[in-house]
Enzyme design. Structure first.
Site, PDB file in Angstrom:
ATOM      1  N   HIS A 118       0.875  -1.171   0.000  1.00 47.78           N
ATOM      2  CA  HIS A 118       0.000   0.000   0.000  1.00 47.78           C
ATOM      3  C   HIS A 118       0.919   1.229   0.000  1.00 47.78           C
ATOM      4  O   HIS A 118       0.893   2.051   0.909  1.00 47.78           O
ATOM      5  CB  HIS A 118      -0.935  -0.036   1.206  1.00 47.78           C
ATOM      6  N   ASN A 162      -2.477  -2.512  -3.537  1.00 49.08           N
ATOM      7  CA  ASN A 162      -3.554  -1.559  -3.386  1.00 49.08           C
ATOM      8  C   ASN A 162      -3.426  -0.468  -4.440  1.00 49.08           C
ATOM      9  O   ASN A 162      -2.368   0.165  -4.566  1.00 49.08           O
ATOM     10  CB  ASN A 162      -3.512  -0.894  -2.007  1.00 49.08           C
ATOM     11  N   ASN A 299     -11.444  -0.919  -4.821  1.00 47.51           N
ATOM     12  CA  ASN A 299     -11.718   0.258  -3.995  1.00 47.51           C
ATOM     13  C   ASN A 299     -12.655   1.151  -4.790  1.00 47.51           C
ATOM     14  O   ASN A 299     -12.373   1.486  -5.937  1.00 47.51           O
ATOM     15  CB  ASN A 299     -10.433   1.045  -3.726  1.00 47.51           C
ATOM     16  N   TYR A 301     -15.008   4.742  -4.452  1.00 43.94           N
ATOM     17  CA  TYR A 301     -15.449   5.907  -3.674  1.00 43.94           C
ATOM     18  C   TYR A 301     -16.536   6.716  -4.379  1.00 43.94           C
ATOM     19  O   TYR A 301     -17.408   7.276  -3.750  1.00 43.94           O
ATOM     20  CB  TYR A 301     -14.259   6.818  -3.354  1.00 43.94           C
ATOM     21  N   TRP A 403     -13.370   2.223   4.658  1.00 45.00           N
ATOM     22  CA  TRP A 403     -12.182   3.049   4.868  1.00 45.00           C
ATOM     23  C   TRP A 403     -12.612   4.274   5.631  1.00 45.00           C
ATOM     24  O   TRP A 403     -13.354   5.085   5.087  1.00 45.00           O
ATOM     25  CB  TRP A 403     -11.544   3.481   3.541  1.00 45.00           C
ATOM     26  N   GLU A 410      -3.704  11.128   5.520  1.00 45.96           N
ATOM     27  CA  GLU A 410      -4.326  11.004   4.204  1.00 45.96           C
ATOM     28  C   GLU A 410      -3.376  11.506   3.108  1.00 45.96           C
ATOM     29  O   GLU A 410      -3.661  12.466   2.402  1.00 45.96           O
ATOM     30  CB  GLU A 410      -5.690  11.722   4.221  1.00 45.96           C
ATOM     31  N   TRP A 411      -2.243  10.866   2.987  1.00 51.42           N
ATOM     32  CA  TRP A 411      -1.278  11.115   1.922  1.00 51.42           C
ATOM     33  C   TRP A 411      -0.985  12.615   1.741  1.00 51.42           C
ATOM     34  O   TRP A 411      -0.686  13.275   2.733  1.00 51.42           O
ATOM     35  CB  TRP A 411      -1.765  10.430   0.618  1.00 51.42           C
TER      36      TRP A 411
HETATM   37  C1  FCB Z   1      -7.586   5.470  -1.336  1.00 52.73           C
HETATM   38  C2  FCB Z   1      -6.356   4.890  -0.671  1.00 52.73           C
HETATM   39  C3  FCB Z   1      -6.413   4.907   0.820  1.00 52.73           C
HETATM   40  C4  FCB Z   1      -7.052   6.170   1.357  1.00 52.73           C
HETATM   41  C5  FCB Z   1      -8.368   6.437   0.663  1.00 52.73           C
HETATM   42  C6  FCB Z   1      -9.109   7.649   1.172  1.00 52.73           C
HETATM   43  O1  FCB Z   1      -7.238   5.946  -2.608  1.00 52.73           O
HETATM   44  O2  FCB Z   1      -6.153   3.556  -1.074  1.00 52.73           O
HETATM   45  O3  FCB Z   1      -5.121   4.706   1.323  1.00 52.73           O
HETATM   46  O4  FCB Z   1      -6.189   7.228   1.301  1.00 52.73           O
HETATM   47  O5  FCB Z   1      -8.163   6.557  -0.717  1.00 52.73           O
END
Ligand code: FCB
Length: 455
Positions: A118, A162, A299, A301, A403, A410-411
């Site tokens: 990840h 991931n 994943n 969103y 999540w 958050e990156w």
């Molecule tokens: C995804 C990532 C995860 C997190 C969510 C909000 O893209 O896999 O690590 O940051 O978004």
């Protein structure tokens, strides 16, 4: 709502986003440690040195998940915690940390679900060219074997990568994520090729060491929603979803990243589109990528709508003025958890696992000491209903991972974006269960049956 009796309700996290302990136990430096130290890259120069201090608080965190009734926990291991240089010498203290975490999960009957990668690439490997060096296929397989040997007696659920689209695309096409060095399309396609070969070789390694493992892949996508239920619009959405398009974000494609893994071939439209930039692909590479998998992770969103253009193609439907958005501006599109799984199951014919889905909100601790997050509850409620509807319509979905369990790093947004069902005060490391945590416990307890209720 169609969720089967053994449907798994889980939550997900990632090593760099929660662990902290960045320089403890012999963990090696990673591309994210370095990126966070590069001016202008991460919000307020935040970093994951301490994060949620999960490295020291994992027992408290696992107990909290157990109290919430979580059945499965998807976490990633930091490659450089168990192989500080990415290959070669194994760090026993790194292995000990994950052993302790896994044992703690099993103590509460929470199924450990392990993601190998990840995004926190060991810096030592980055120096050698990272994903661009073809040797990374072997380095990744070596890492997978170390993990499978150490944890495979208790971990039976593995994911290789991931969101490869992110660490290659955001890492090398836009530069928003680590390592952030921009590359030519040819180099980027070459990296993608190595990633999928590394996936295949890691699957072989895990299979041979843990014969009863369930193994999958966890890419990402924004599903395409048909504007109406007409067969033309549905077909237009299907085509748009699997098309490889020449956009600045061309790395987001579903089929480019999944057809090789699931079918052993690149999609024709992509081969044509990238013709001038294609690196040297050997047929045996494709064979290696295409290993039998037990599930197809995804994943999801958000998504967007298209309609048929009545010429065999599609047109994107503009979002309405004032459309709903989450706290970080992502569109709220519940139907993406219907059409995404449906189209993916149809194409790849493997049980679907939603490896991530969730929502960012501007959470605060209220005067009553609690964290009220009605928008997050509403988000999950709407999305999970759509997932239930997909299952009722015959899509096989085995598990769902929200999540995330805790707010975390958050990156590029640092700690400014909160995605957790549990609030973290990053000054004190205090955890407070948000209203959504209690709500999700009820959903799990009812196996989703209560999602049908409107409230
Ligand atoms: C995804 C990532 C995860 C997190 C969510 C909000 O893209 O896999 O690590 O940051 O978004």
């Amino acid at each position: 709502m169609g969720f089967s009796e053994n449907f798994l309700w889980g939550t997900a996290t990632a090593s760099y986003q929660i662990e902290g302990g960045a320089f403890e136990g012999g963990r090696g430096y990673t591309v994210w440690d370095d990126f966070c130290r590069t001016p202008g890259k991460v919000f307020s120069m935040h970093n994951g040195d301490v994060a949620c201090d999960h490295y020291h608080r994992y027992k408290e965190d696992v107990k909290m998940m157990a109290d919430m009734g979580i059945q499965a926990y998807r976490f990633s291991i930091a490659w450089s915690r168990i192989l500080p240089e990415g290959k070669g010498e194994v760090s026993q203290s790194g292995i000990d940390f994950y052993n302790a975490l896994i044992d703690e999960l099993l103590k509460y009957n929470i199924k450990p679900c392990l993601t190998l990668f990840h995004w926190d690439l060991p810096f030592a490997l980055h120096r050698l060219g990272g994903w661009q060096n073809p040797e990374i296929v072997d380095w990744f397989a070596e890492y997978a074997a170390v993990a499978a040997k150490a944890f495979g007696d208790r971990v039976k659920f593995f994911m290789t990568f991931n969101e490869p689209q992110c660490f290659v695309g955001l890492g090398h096409v836009t530069g928003e994520h680590a390592p952030g060095n921009l590359m030519s399309r040819r180099s980027v396609l070459e990296m993608a090729h190595h990633v999928m070969m590394a996936h295949g070789k890691a699957v072989q390694a895990i299979r041979s060491l843990v014969p009863d493992a369930q193994i999958g892949y966890a890419p990402t996508s924004n599903p395409v929603i048909p504007a109406t239920d007409s067969p033309e619009d549905i077909e237009a959405a299907r085509k748009a979803y699997f098309a490889v398009e020449d956009k600045p974000d061309y790395m987001w494609s579903v089929s480019w990243w999944s057809d090789p893994v699931m079918f052993g071939r690149y999609p024709e439209d992509g081969l044509k589109l990238f013709e001038k930039d294609l690196p040297d692909f050997k047929p045996e590479d494709l064979k290696l990528m295409h290993q039998p998998l037990d599930f197809y992770g995804q994943n999801i969103y958000n998504g967007y709508k298209v309609k048929s253009d009545h010429k065999g193609g599609w047109e994107t439907v503009q979002r309405p003025v004032g459309y709903p958005r989450t706290g970080n501006g992502w569109p709220v599109v519940p139907e993406s958890l219907y059409w995404g799984p449906r189209f993916l199951y149809e194409r790849y014919q493997k049980p679907i696992v939603i490896t991530e889905n969730g929502c960012c909100c501007a959470d605060v601790v209220s005067l009553d000491g609690k964290v009220h997050d009605p928008n997050r509850i509403d988000f999950y409620h709407r999305y999970l209903r759509e997932l239930g509807r997909a299952i009722e319509d015959g899509v096989k979905v085995d598990a769902y991972f929200a999540w995330s369990v805790v707010d975390n790093f958050e990156w590029a947004k640092g700690y400014s974006d909160r995605f957790g069902m549990v609030y973290v005060d990053f000054e004190t490391q205090e955890r407070i269960l948000k209203d959504s945590a209690y709500w999700y416990s009820e959903v799990i307890k009812n196996n989703g049956a209560n999602l049908a209720d409107i409230h």
